[in-house]
Scaffold this active site. Structure first.
Site, PDB file in Angstrom:
ATOM      1  N   TRP A  50      17.186  44.981 -11.201  1.00 38.43           N
ATOM      2  CA  TRP A  50      17.786  43.710 -10.831  1.00 38.43           C
ATOM      3  C   TRP A  50      17.143  43.211  -9.942  1.00 38.43           C
ATOM      4  O   TRP A  50      17.141  42.339  -8.623  1.00 38.43           O
ATOM      5  CB  TRP A  50      19.246  44.869  -9.819  1.00 38.43           C
ATOM      6  CG  TRP A  50      20.306  45.127 -10.454  1.00 38.43           C
ATOM      7  CD1 TRP A  50      20.239  45.570 -11.251  1.00 38.43           C
ATOM      8  CD2 TRP A  50      21.569  45.016 -10.552  1.00 38.43           C
ATOM      9  NE1 TRP A  50      20.938  45.764 -11.616  1.00 38.43           N
ATOM     10  CE2 TRP A  50      22.103  45.550 -11.243  1.00 38.43           C
ATOM     11  CE3 TRP A  50      22.410  44.046  -8.978  1.00 38.43           C
ATOM     12  CZ2 TRP A  50      23.670  46.233 -11.222  1.00 38.43           C
ATOM     13  CZ3 TRP A  50      23.967  44.907  -9.545  1.00 38.43           C
ATOM     14  CH2 TRP A  50      24.576  45.030 -10.323  1.00 38.43           C
ATOM     15  N   GLY A  62       4.160  35.461 -14.036  1.00 40.78           N
ATOM     16  CA  GLY A  62       5.423  35.266 -14.406  1.00 40.78           C
ATOM     17  C   GLY A  62       6.260  35.823 -12.604  1.00 40.78           C
ATOM     18  O   GLY A  62       5.886  35.752 -12.232  1.00 40.78           O
ATOM     19  N   THR A  76      10.869  41.665 -20.841  1.00 34.86           N
ATOM     20  CA  THR A  76      12.233  41.278 -20.069  1.00 34.86           C
ATOM     21  C   THR A  76      13.662  40.738 -20.338  1.00 34.86           C
ATOM     22  O   THR A  76      14.161  40.744 -19.514  1.00 34.86           O
ATOM     23  CB  THR A  76      12.038  41.318 -18.260  1.00 34.86           C
ATOM     24  OG1 THR A  76      11.786  39.400 -18.400  1.00 34.86           O
ATOM     25  CG2 THR A  76      10.440  41.923 -17.637  1.00 34.86           C
ATOM     26  N   TYR A  94      14.859  47.659 -24.767  1.00 30.32           N
ATOM     27  CA  TYR A  94      14.410  47.765 -23.450  1.00 30.32           C
ATOM     28  C   TYR A  94      14.674  48.624 -22.568  1.00 30.32           C
ATOM     29  O   TYR A  94      13.333  48.704 -22.709  1.00 30.32           O
ATOM     30  CB  TYR A  94      14.939  46.169 -22.382  1.00 30.32           C
ATOM     31  CG  TYR A  94      14.461  46.369 -21.202  1.00 30.32           C
ATOM     32  CD1 TYR A  94      13.366  45.386 -21.470  1.00 30.32           C
ATOM     33  CD2 TYR A  94      15.226  46.717 -20.444  1.00 30.32           C
ATOM     34  CE1 TYR A  94      12.347  45.271 -19.674  1.00 30.32           C
ATOM     35  CE2 TYR A  94      14.632  45.935 -18.857  1.00 30.32           C
ATOM     36  CZ  TYR A  94      13.669  45.669 -18.281  1.00 30.32           C
ATOM     37  OH  TYR A  94      12.380  45.536 -17.282  1.00 30.32           O
TER      38      TYR A  94
END
Length: 281
Positions: free
Chosen positions: A149, A10, A61, A124
């Protein structure tokens, strides 16, 4: 040290693999190689590898997707953490796990500290908070890192999306009422190595320094990439009508990290320059 890295393909995991491998023996597994939502699979993997540290970079995510796929979201972001913690508990294996600014509701006007009250406003965030609580309940040897972020060289991210849109569009509308700290995954990976060296445990917030809105971030992305002729217009979040609510302010305080390491993360503007340079080569 022997490190077992979950989610190594990832965005964050690939940066961790590259960075941590310089000083440690790192073995990586991804979702196509092990099912972290299976307690038996987790136990077998950890027993067979006998690591000193398990780094969990596996996560669901897709923030909007979590609203529709709640069971899968909780299975990965909470259930898998429970499985990992239970599998590590007997041998007191150290766990490094990553969480998010979305555990907070965004109603603050100043940076959130590690002990600030959590109150997620979307699935989430709730799933990540559930994972945090499993980790705290089941392990006494953990490092829980909240970040936000994120963008990096692998996978989809905001910077890549803006650059792609700028190739075909001369007008972009971007929200200006969400404030956070853009963070380069490469910088997080370096920070994790430092925290391992310092043998830190507990909860830490780690982001690049400074804050901005998505609108301001977009302007800096285009400027850094040398893209002209694209007009960026600020809009409010409610205009997007997205399934998941987002916190309006989710800047994370870095004071604890700086005190513990004696280091400060670089400003987000410089981190963005590094990313844009790295993507060229």
């Amino acid at each position: 040290m022997k490190i077992l890295l979950l989610g190594h393909k990832g965005m964050l995991g690939s940066s961790l693999l590259l960075s941590l491998s310089r000083a440690h023996k790192v073995t990586g597994f991804d979702k196509n190689e092990v099912d972290v939502t299976s307690s038996d699979a987790c136990r077998e993997l950890i027993n067979n590898n006998d690591p000193d540290i398990v780094v969990n970079a596996a996560a669901y995510t897709d923030v909007d997707g979590c609203e529709k796929e709640k069971d899968e979201c909780y299975a990965v972001n909470a259930g898998a953490v429970k499985n990992i913690a239970e599998s590590c508990r007997e041998k007191n294996i150290r766990i490094i796990h990553f969480s998010t600014d979305y555990v907070f509701d965004g109603k603050s006007c100043e940076p959130y500290h590690e002990d600030s009250s959590c109150n997620p406003i979307n699935v989430y965030g709730a799933s990540k908070l559930a994972g945090e609580r499993y980790l705290q309940q089941l392990s006494s040897n953990y490092l829980l890192i909240r970040t936000e972020w994120l963008y990096g060289k692998n996978g989809r991210n905001f910077v890549r999306t803006i650059l792609e849109k700028a190739e075909t569009m001369d007008r972009l509308e971007v929200v200006d009422d969400q404030i956070g700290s853009p963070t380069y995954a490469k910088d997080i990976a370096v920070a994790v190595g430092l925290m391992i060296d310092r043998n830190l445990t507990g909860i830490y917030h780690v982001t690049n320094r400074g804050s901005c809105s998505w609108f301001q971030f977009t302007e800096k992305i285009l400027q850094g990439a040398g893209i002209t002729g694209v007009k960026v217009l600020p809009i409010k979040s409610d205009k997007l009508n997205r399934p998941a609510r987002r916190p309006h302010y989710s800047v994370l305080s870095m004071k604890k990290f700086v005190r513990a390491t004696g280091k400060a993360m670089q400003p987000w503007q410089l981190a963005l320059q590094d990313y844009l340079h790295d993507m060229k080569y």
